[in-house]
Design a protein around this motif. Structure first.
Motif, PDB file in Angstrom:
ATOM      1  N   ALA A 250       0.846  -1.188   0.000  1.00 46.91           N
ATOM      2  CA  ALA A 250       0.000   0.000   0.000  1.00 46.91           C
ATOM      3  C   ALA A 250       0.883   1.240   0.000  1.00 46.91           C
ATOM      4  O   ALA A 250       1.974   1.259   0.591  1.00 46.91           O
ATOM      5  CB  ALA A 250      -0.908  -0.009   1.219  1.00 46.91           C
ATOM      6  N   ASN A 251       0.370   2.279  -0.677  1.00 45.52           N
ATOM      7  CA  ASN A 251       1.065   3.564  -0.759  1.00 45.52           C
ATOM      8  C   ASN A 251       2.474   3.434  -1.357  1.00 45.52           C
ATOM      9  O   ASN A 251       3.387   4.196  -0.993  1.00 45.52           O
ATOM     10  CB  ASN A 251       1.152   4.228   0.629  1.00 45.52           C
ATOM     11  CG  ASN A 251      -0.223   4.489   1.233  1.00 45.52           C
ATOM     12  OD1 ASN A 251      -1.178   4.783   0.498  1.00 45.52           O
ATOM     13  ND2 ASN A 251      -0.324   4.369   2.546  1.00 45.52           N
ATOM     14  N   THR A 252       2.675   2.465  -2.250  1.00 44.65           N
ATOM     15  CA  THR A 252       3.977   2.278  -2.930  1.00 44.65           C
ATOM     16  C   THR A 252       3.724   2.233  -4.431  1.00 44.65           C
ATOM     17  O   THR A 252       3.321   1.184  -4.963  1.00 44.65           O
ATOM     18  CB  THR A 252       4.657   0.985  -2.451  1.00 44.65           C
ATOM     19  OG1 THR A 252       4.766   1.014  -1.006  1.00 44.65           O
ATOM     20  CG2 THR A 252       6.027   0.856  -3.077  1.00 44.65           C
ATOM     21  N   PRO A 253       3.909   3.358  -5.132  1.00 45.00           N
ATOM     22  CA  PRO A 253       3.672   3.352  -6.584  1.00 45.00           C
ATOM     23  C   PRO A 253       4.750   2.537  -7.306  1.00 45.00           C
ATOM     24  O   PRO A 253       5.841   2.308  -6.774  1.00 45.00           O
ATOM     25  CB  PRO A 253       3.741   4.832  -6.955  1.00 45.00           C
ATOM     26  CG  PRO A 253       4.633   5.435  -5.919  1.00 45.00           C
ATOM     27  CD  PRO A 253       4.386   4.670  -4.654  1.00 45.00           C
ATOM     28  N   PRO A 254       4.451   2.068  -8.506  1.00 43.81           N
ATOM     29  CA  PRO A 254       5.479   1.309  -9.247  1.00 43.81           C
ATOM     30  C   PRO A 254       6.650   2.205  -9.625  1.00 43.81           C
ATOM     31  O   PRO A 254       6.500   3.400  -9.866  1.00 43.81           O
ATOM     32  CB  PRO A 254       4.725   0.803 -10.476  1.00 43.81           C
ATOM     33  CG  PRO A 254       3.596   1.745 -10.650  1.00 43.81           C
ATOM     34  CD  PRO A 254       3.191   2.191  -9.274  1.00 43.81           C
ATOM     35  N   LEU A 255       7.808   1.597  -9.674  1.00 47.78           N
ATOM     36  CA  LEU A 255       9.036   2.319  -9.997  1.00 47.78           C
ATOM     37  C   LEU A 255       9.278   2.243 -11.516  1.00 47.78           C
ATOM     38  O   LEU A 255       9.341   1.145 -12.075  1.00 47.78           O
ATOM     39  CB  LEU A 255      10.218   1.705  -9.233  1.00 47.78           C
ATOM     40  CG  LEU A 255      11.557   2.394  -9.407  1.00 47.78           C
ATOM     41  CD1 LEU A 255      11.519   3.813  -8.844  1.00 47.78           C
ATOM     42  CD2 LEU A 255      12.650   1.594  -8.702  1.00 47.78           C
ATOM     43  N   ILE A 256       9.381   3.412 -12.180  1.00 49.29           N
ATOM     44  CA  ILE A 256       9.636   3.473 -13.628  1.00 49.29           C
ATOM     45  C   ILE A 256      11.149   3.440 -13.850  1.00 49.29           C
ATOM     46  O   ILE A 256      11.869   4.379 -13.457  1.00 49.29           O
ATOM     47  CB  ILE A 256       9.010   4.725 -14.263  1.00 49.29           C
ATOM     48  CG1 ILE A 256       7.486   4.704 -14.047  1.00 49.29           C
ATOM     49  CG2 ILE A 256       9.339   4.802 -15.748  1.00 49.29           C
ATOM     50  CD1 ILE A 256       6.786   5.948 -14.528  1.00 49.29           C
ATOM     51  N   LEU A 257      11.642   2.383 -14.466  1.00 50.73           N
ATOM     52  CA  LEU A 257      13.085   2.190 -14.631  1.00 50.73           C
ATOM     53  C   LEU A 257      13.654   2.933 -15.836  1.00 50.73           C
ATOM     54  O   LEU A 257      14.874   2.923 -16.032  1.00 50.73           O
ATOM     55  CB  LEU A 257      13.383   0.695 -14.779  1.00 50.73           C
ATOM     56  CG  LEU A 257      12.933  -0.196 -13.602  1.00 50.73           C
ATOM     57  CD1 LEU A 257      13.268  -1.647 -13.878  1.00 50.73           C
ATOM     58  CD2 LEU A 257      13.590   0.266 -12.304  1.00 50.73           C
TER      59      LEU A 257
END
Length: 356
Positions: A250-257
């Motif tokens: 929760a409250n962790t957006p995906p990381l754009i590499l």
């Protein structure tokens, strides 16, 4: 009588003296001519005199011929105009005119020559003009040709074109062009994709300088970028999702590499790009790297390569896992869409998703 005889004697003596002088002079001239080739000079002079006489004779003959021609022309004019009428008075007046004209023509021969040359030039010009007119092609009769050949059909009517307005913001026409053509590069999708953020400048050490120092924030790095490191492509978008116990955090957006070519994973937050807090993970555990790798050649023999994402384990204590398989140390392994990666004994799972 005595005086007359004495004067006669004196005259004879003077004549004899003159004859002797002339003889002496002639002898002297002869000797000079013999010495200096005077005979040849005399011959040349005699030849020149003969030539001059011939020229004068030719001129005289030419003048006589011209006079004869003039007289013949006058007689012809008389026959045409008068026909012999007019009496003796008219004949005498004509003779007087002829004599005056002959004298005048003889006195003004050079002027007559110039006039004659001018008349010749005029006759020649008139003849050339008549020839050019005769040689020019005759105009064709268009009426007969138009009747014999059928007329070409008129061109088909073109569709009316609509004016288009120019939008300075989008830099293309807002209204459709003729035949519903749109300018190249125009976006036809209703919902445009959000633009990606530009990469910010990185003033840290890179390349040979980073390899020589190999420090970041006073921390010595175990990993340095390889020579085939490349910036990530704009598409597809590499997204890294974080899961725990099979559920997303929760409250962790995906990381754009796609933001940078290298991502360091570890517990040391001074150098780690993806921090992990589990005690089984190392300070510098693993790294995610974008590399340009050539895998095959096309039909022309040219090499074709692409920029792909790889993972490498930095000799960690508990290792890096791809699914349930542990990866070898210090070796690059390619990551594909849907791969699951775990670091050490942590229960967190990282899933890679490619979005086009």
């Amino acid at each position: 009588m005595a005086d007359g005889s004495s004067s006669a004697r004196r005259g004879r003596e003077d004549r004899d003296r003159d004859r002797d002088r002339d003889r002496d002079r002639g002898d002297r001239y002869r000797e000079r001519d013999r010495d200096s080739g005077g005979g040849e000079r005399r011959r040349d002079r005699s030849r020149e005199k003969e030539k001059e006489k011939e020229r004068d004779g030719g001129r005289v003959r030419g003048g006589r011929d011209r006079d004869r021609e003039r007289r013949g022309d006058r007689e012809k004019e008389r026959e045409r105009g008068g026909g012999g009428g007019g009496g003796g008075g008219g004949g005498s007046s004509r003779r007087e005119r002829d004599t005056t004209t002959d004298s005048h023509s003889r006195s003004s021969r050079p002027h007559y020559r110039h006039d004659r040359d001018r008349e010749r030039d005029r006759d020649h010009k008139s003849r050339s003009r008549s020839r050019s007119r005769s040689r020019s092609p005759r105009p064709r009769d268009t009426s007969t040709t138009s009747k014999s050949k059928p007329s070409a059909p008129p061109p088909p009517p073109q569709p009316p074109t609509r004016l288009s307005t120019f939008d300075p913001k989008t830099r293309h026409a807002t209204k459709p062009l003729p035949l519903d053509q749109k300018p190249p590069g125009a976006n036809t999708d209703s919902a445009a994709a959000p633009p990606l953020e530009k990469e910010k400048p990185n003033f840290s050490n890179s390349g040979l300088l980073a390899a020589a120092s190999n420090t970041l924030n006073t921390v010595v790095l175990k990993y340095s970028e390889p020579a085939d490191s490349r910036a990530p492509p704009s598409s597809p978008v590499y997204r890294l999702y974080t899961f725990k116990d099979g559920e997303p955090l929760a409250n962790t957006p995906p990381l754009i590499l796609n933001a940078q070519p290298t991502w360091l994973v570890g517990r040391d937050r001074l150098v780690a790009d993806i921090p992990v807090d589990h005690p089984s993970c190392s300070k510098q555990h693993a790294a995610l790297q974008f590399r340009y790798v050539v895998k095959k050649k096309n039909e022309f023999g040219d090499k074709e390569g692409k920029v792909r994402l790889y993972v490498i384990d930095l000799e960690s204590a508990n290792g890096t896992f791809l699914g349930e398989e542990r990866l070898p140390e210090s070796r690059f392994v390619e990551l594909k869409d849907g791969d699951l990666v775990k670091f050490g004994l942590s229960t967190r799972e990282y899933v890679l998703v490619l979005e086009k």
